[in-house]
Design an enzyme around this catalytic site. Structure first.
Site, PDB file in Angstrom:
ATOM      1  CG  ASP A   7     -52.340 103.427  77.795  1.00  0.00           C
ATOM      2  OD1 ASP A   7     -51.907 104.047  76.806  1.00  0.00           O
ATOM      3  OD2 ASP A   7     -52.519 103.955  78.909  1.00  0.00           O
ATOM      4  NE  ARG A   8     -44.930 105.418  77.166  1.00  0.00           N
ATOM      5  CZ  ARG A   8     -44.132 106.387  76.780  1.00  0.00           C
ATOM      6  NH1 ARG A   8     -43.204 106.181  75.874  1.00  0.00           N
ATOM      7  NH2 ARG A   8     -44.257 107.601  77.293  1.00  0.00           N
ATOM      8  CG  ASP A   9     -47.299 107.428  79.004  1.00  0.00           C
ATOM      9  OD1 ASP A   9     -46.231 106.787  79.088  1.00  0.00           O
ATOM     10  OD2 ASP A   9     -47.464 108.364  78.200  1.00  0.00           O
ATOM     11  CG  ASP A  17     -52.448 114.961  85.218  1.00  0.00           C
ATOM     12  OD1 ASP A  17     -52.772 113.969  84.516  1.00  0.00           O
ATOM     13  OD2 ASP A  17     -52.986 115.214  86.311  1.00  0.00           O
ATOM     14  CG  HIS A  91     -51.946 112.524  64.825  1.00  0.00           C
ATOM     15  ND1 HIS A  91     -52.071 111.176  64.585  1.00  0.00           N
ATOM     16  CD2 HIS A  91     -51.336 113.057  63.736  1.00  0.00           C
ATOM     17  CE1 HIS A  91     -51.566 110.897  63.391  1.00  0.00           C
ATOM     18  NE2 HIS A  91     -51.110 112.012  62.860  1.00  0.00           N
ATOM     19  CE  LYS A 101     -54.385 104.729  73.631  1.00  0.00           C
ATOM     20  NZ  LYS A 101     -53.608 104.066  74.678  1.00  0.00           N
ATOM     21  CG  ASP A 126     -54.048 104.822  82.595  1.00  0.00           C
ATOM     22  OD1 ASP A 126     -54.052 104.804  81.343  1.00  0.00           O
ATOM     23  OD2 ASP A 126     -53.489 105.718  83.248  1.00  0.00           O
TER      24      ASP A 126
END
Length: 177
Positions: A7-9, A17, A91, A101, A126
């Protein structure tokens, strides 16, 4: 092929957030870039699957996202490594796509690109959505405590989830298997 999907972030770069909306806000987590480069130099292919609903929400555009990914590739290359395929879901949560996801569409896209089966391939994330996407295609779910990881750790995890402090610790484990 030794394939690792990230995953990236919250895994590679700090998360927010309020979304990562600009190149200035895209800040690598200490040790993450070096971890990707170390894995690459050791023969691993490292791919990225990232939800980017900020596109659908109008917080940033495709060019800004590509600038972030170009910077990520440059930083890995500066450490002597190479980053593989990066796929993203543009999206929003209500768009009913197959890629966002916790649906596994992006993982399936990476598998198709590399011509591999996903069974047992580590997917590092995460969030609960990351872990659910991994489970849906029989990947090995791996949780890092960076990003939303500590919050995710407070919830029930899918059976067999591996937990590490950060991406550097994941790389340490994979390089010593």
């Amino acid at each position: 092929m030794k394939l690792l999907i990230l995953d990236r972030d919250g895994v590679i770069n700090h998360d927010s957030d309020a979304y990562i909306k600009s190149l200035d806000e895209w800040i690598p987590i200490p040790g993450a870039i070096e971890a990707i480069a170390r894995l690459s130099k050791a023969g691993w292919t490292v791919a990225v699957a990232t939800n980017q609903s900020g596109l659908a929400r109008g917080y940033y555009d495709e060019a800004t996202l590509q600038a972030m990914h170009t910077r990520l590739r440059e930083l890995v290359a500066e450490q002597g490594g190479e980053l593989g395929l990066i796929v993203h879901c543009p999206h929003g949560p209500d768009d009913d796509c197959s890629c966002r996801k916790p649906k596994p569409g992006m993982l399936e896209q990476i598998a198709a690109y590399y011509g591999v089966m996903l069974k047992g391939i580590w997917f590092v994330g995460d969030s609960s959505g990351d872990l659910s996407a991994a489970r849906a295609v029989d990947c090995q779910p791996v949780l890092v405590k960076t990003g939303k990881g500590e919050r995710t750790l407070a919830k029930p995890l899918p059976a067999g989830t591996l937990v590490f402090d950060d991406l550097a610790a994941v790389a340490d484990q994979l390089l010593h298997l």
